[in-house]
Design a protein around this motif. Structure first.
Motif, PDB file in Angstrom:
ATOM      1  N   ILE A  66       0.534   5.571  -0.925  1.00 17.97           N
ATOM      2  CA  ILE A  66      -0.810   6.109  -0.705  1.00 17.97           C
ATOM      3  C   ILE A  66      -1.813   4.966  -0.555  1.00 17.97           C
ATOM      4  CG2 ILE A  66      -2.700   7.373  -1.819  1.00 17.97           C
ATOM      5  CD1 ILE A  66      -0.544   9.200  -3.065  1.00 17.97           C
ATOM      6  N   VAL A  67      -1.682   3.957  -1.417  1.00 22.42           N
ATOM      7  CA  VAL A  67      -2.574   2.791  -1.325  1.00 22.42           C
ATOM      8  C   VAL A  67      -2.400   2.096   0.017  1.00 22.42           C
ATOM      9  CG1 VAL A  67      -3.084   0.508  -2.280  1.00 22.42           C
ATOM     10  CG2 VAL A  67      -2.639   2.430  -3.822  1.00 22.42           C
ATOM     11  N   LYS A  68      -1.155   1.939   0.439  1.00 23.47           N
ATOM     12  CA  LYS A  68      -0.884   1.257   1.709  1.00 23.47           C
ATOM     13  C   LYS A  68      -1.494   2.030   2.885  1.00 23.47           C
ATOM     14  CE  LYS A  68       3.165  -0.686   2.238  1.00 23.47           C
ATOM     15  NZ  LYS A  68       4.587  -0.965   2.568  1.00 23.47           N
ATOM     16  N   LEU A  71      -5.196   1.417   2.934  1.00 25.37           N
ATOM     17  CA  LEU A  71      -5.529   0.069   3.405  1.00 25.37           C
ATOM     18  C   LEU A  71      -5.286  -0.088   4.902  1.00 25.37           C
ATOM     19  CD1 LEU A  71      -4.028  -1.979   0.449  1.00 25.37           C
ATOM     20  CD2 LEU A  71      -6.439  -1.868   1.092  1.00 25.37           C
ATOM     21  N   ARG A  72      -4.251   0.584   5.401  1.00 21.97           N
ATOM     22  CA  ARG A  72      -3.948   0.483   6.832  1.00 21.97           C
ATOM     23  C   ARG A  72      -5.124   0.977   7.686  1.00 21.97           C
ATOM     24  NH1 ARG A  72       0.655   2.728   6.651  1.00 21.97           N
ATOM     25  NH2 ARG A  72       1.980   0.882   6.724  1.00 21.97           N
ATOM     26  N   ALA A  73      -5.897   1.891   7.113  1.00 20.77           N
ATOM     27  CA  ALA A  73      -7.035   2.443   7.849  1.00 20.77           C
ATOM     28  C   ALA A  73      -8.198   1.460   7.946  1.00 20.77           C
ATOM     29  CB  ALA A  73      -7.505   3.728   7.177  1.00 20.77           C
ATOM     30  N   ALA A  79      -3.603  -8.374  10.822  1.00 24.32           N
ATOM     31  CA  ALA A  79      -3.689  -9.017   9.509  1.00 24.32           C
ATOM     32  C   ALA A  79      -2.985  -8.204   8.424  1.00 24.32           C
ATOM     33  CB  ALA A  79      -5.153  -9.237   9.135  1.00 24.32           C
ATOM     34  N   PHE A  80      -2.277  -7.144   8.818  1.00 23.26           N
ATOM     35  CA  PHE A  80      -1.745  -6.219   7.822  1.00 23.26           C
ATOM     36  C   PHE A  80      -0.441  -6.692   7.185  1.00 23.26           C
ATOM     37  CE2 PHE A  80       0.152  -2.234   6.251  1.00 23.26           C
ATOM     38  CZ  PHE A  80      -0.903  -1.780   5.481  1.00 23.26           C
ATOM     39  N   ALA A  85       3.157  -6.770   2.478  1.00 26.17           N
ATOM     40  CA  ALA A  85       4.069  -7.467   1.569  1.00 26.17           C
ATOM     41  C   ALA A  85       3.566  -7.404   0.131  1.00 26.17           C
ATOM     42  CB  ALA A  85       4.240  -8.915   2.014  1.00 26.17           C
ATOM     43  N   LYS A  86       2.265  -7.523  -0.044  1.00 26.66           N
ATOM     44  CA  LYS A  86       1.697  -7.483  -1.395  1.00 26.66           C
ATOM     45  C   LYS A  86       1.913  -6.108  -2.028  1.00 26.66           C
ATOM     46  CE  LYS A  86      -2.180  -9.550  -2.519  1.00 26.66           C
ATOM     47  NZ  LYS A  86      -3.633  -9.873  -2.680  1.00 26.66           N
ATOM     48  N   ILE A  87       1.625  -5.056  -1.276  1.00 28.32           N
ATOM     49  CA  ILE A  87       1.809  -3.704  -1.804  1.00 28.32           C
ATOM     50  C   ILE A  87       3.276  -3.438  -2.103  1.00 28.32           C
ATOM     51  CG2 ILE A  87       1.496  -1.243  -1.362  1.00 28.32           C
ATOM     52  CD1 ILE A  87      -1.096  -2.853  -1.858  1.00 28.32           C
ATOM     53  N   ASP A  88       4.157  -3.918  -1.248  1.00 26.89           N
ATOM     54  CA  ASP A  88       5.593  -3.745  -1.488  1.00 26.89           C
ATOM     55  C   ASP A  88       6.025  -4.437  -2.773  1.00 26.89           C
ATOM     56  OD1 ASP A  88       5.943  -2.197   0.751  1.00 26.89           O
ATOM     57  OD2 ASP A  88       6.793  -3.802   1.992  1.00 26.89           O
TER      58      ASP A  88
END
Length: 200
Positions: A66-68, A71-73, A79-80, A85-88
């Protein structure tokens, strides 16, 4: 260096970004540790406004998904990769603690004690921070790695809907946790002369 047990436990509390799924204690013991750490954390007027959601396994992965998506939006596509990688890395852990503050409790205190009305939201933040530190330190003392994240308010509505959370709960922080999959580096401290003033 002091040998005070509390300070020794605090020294073990470090940010861990390399998380794994193998907890050194059973899941139920982890739940009880988190609950007790929050329960013992002080709050203004003993309001006990802290609330928690403890997610394990696929539920934790779903939260970070959900966070990812949120953020994608807002993060440019080119730059994603770093964000992805950080969220993963957070989703790779055994679980996540979501720290909330119950706004109904705060509003009730504002009604009861109007003289301090402006202070209660501030004191709520203090209480939440203490609960976060308490949980983080307790996890570290049990050999569990963690870090503290603040992606709110981006995922708040979707998370509340997914886990049927009360509308009065306000998300303040997120703590992914799991096994320590990398050693900790040295931590530097600024000079005491810069940080403290002692008189008397």
């Amino acid at each position: 260096m002091s040998s005070n047990p509390f300070l020794e436990a605090s020294r073990r509390r470090r940010t861990q970004y390399s998380l794994g799924r193998s907890l050194p204690i059973p899941q139920q013991a982890t739940i009880e540790l988190i609950q007790e750490a929050v329960r013992l954390s002080p709050s203004s007027f003993n309001s006990q406004s802290a609330r928690g959601v403890i997610l394990f396994g696929d539920q934790s992965v779903a939260f970070w998904g959900i966070v990812k998506d949120a953020l994608r939006a807002i993060v440019p596509a080119d730059a994603f990769a770093a964000t992805d990688a950080k969220i993963d890395s957070f989703a790779a852990g055994a679980g996540t603690v979501l720290f909330y503050e119950d706004q109904d409790v705060i509003r009730s205190l504002q009604d009861q004690f109007p003289l301090y009305a402006d202070n209660f939201p501030v004191w709520s933040e203090h209480s939440s921070a203490i609960a976060q530190f308490s949980v983080w330190t307790a996890l570290a003392n049990a050999g569990i790695g963690a870090s503290l994240q603040h992606y709110n308010p981006l995922p708040d509505a979707a998370v509340a809907a997914r886990w049927s959370l009360p509308a009065s709960w306000k998300l303040r922080a997120q703590m992914p946790f799991g096994s320590n999959e990398a050693p900790f580096g040295d931590k530097d401290f600024i000079d005491d002369a810069v940080r403290f003033r002692v008189h008397g």
